[in-house]
Design an enzyme around this catalytic site. Structure first.
Site, PDB file in Angstrom:
ATOM      1  N   CYS A 133       4.148  -2.925   2.462  1.00  0.00           N
ATOM      2  CA  CYS A 133       3.959  -3.861   1.358  1.00  0.00           C
ATOM      3  C   CYS A 133       5.334  -4.226   0.789  1.00  0.00           C
ATOM      4  CB  CYS A 133       3.078  -3.258   0.266  1.00  0.00           C
ATOM      5  SG  CYS A 133       2.823  -4.402  -1.123  1.00  0.00           S
ATOM      6  N   CYS A 136       5.698  -4.315  -3.084  1.00  0.00           N
ATOM      7  CA  CYS A 136       5.764  -2.993  -3.706  1.00  0.00           C
ATOM      8  C   CYS A 136       7.069  -2.274  -3.350  1.00  0.00           C
ATOM      9  CB  CYS A 136       4.549  -2.154  -3.318  1.00  0.00           C
ATOM     10  SG  CYS A 136       2.996  -2.761  -4.016  1.00  0.00           S
TER      11      CYS A 136
END
Length: 182
Positions: A133, A136
């Site tokens: 991700c 993130c």
């Protein structure tokens, strides 16, 4: 099964993983013991390999990861398991409207843990790296740098994460197609 047995039983093609585990986990001098074993726990959970996860949790306790830190590492894996899917979707879709919509996802674990914030952020970053991700990864790396973590510290945690993830991949592939006996 004990973690050393699990690592020792890796096939010959995974020799580099054994060597890297030895030098970067067993002989680690870049991370505190809590940072190291919390990273190993969070990364193992993110691999979704039950044998590796069980062995890592047992080993982490034997290496002094206390119950509060173990729970925090598990919480980091849990919360990032959710957030990584949600925010990776935002990154992957071309529809910009989703980014303007509220997440409405409870994230109390980001503040409700009992460990140093740098340690918890390292564990969130580790899981985000495993789950690919980018949003993130960028966010947690930024927070870590704001809190004074160096690139060297962050890199050390990600190297450990890479090793643990790769071990999980090998264990899964060996379970799926065991090597024939000689």
């Amino acid at each position: 099964m004990a973690l050393d047995e699990l690592i020792g039983g890796l096939p010959a093609y995974a020799k580099d993983l054994k060597l890297n585990y030895s030098s970067l986990v067993k002989q680690n001098n870049e991370l505190t013991p809590q940072q190291l074993w919390g990273t190993v726990v969070a990364a193992a959970i993110a691999t979704r390999n039950p044998d590796l996860t069980a062995a890592v949790i047992a080993e982490s306790e034997a290496n002094g990861l206390n119950a509060g830190a173990l729970d925090a590492a598990k919480a980091a894996a849990a919360i990032m398991g959710m957030n990584n899917v949600y925010y990776r979707f935002h990154h992957l879709t071309s529809n910009e409207k989703y980014a303007a919509l509220p997440a409405r996802l409870r994230m109390n674990a980001l503040r409700g843990h009992s460990v140093d914030h740098v340690d918890f952020e390292l564990w969130c970053l580790a899981v985000s790296a495993v789950n690919a991700c980018g949003k993130c990864v960028d966010s947690h790396e930024h927070v870590l740098r704001q809190k004074g973590a160096t690139e060297e510290l962050i890199n050390a945690a990600i190297r450990v994460t890479a090793i643990i993830h790769a071990i999980g991949v090998v264990l899964d592939s060996e379970k799926a197609s065991p090597t024939p006996a000689a």
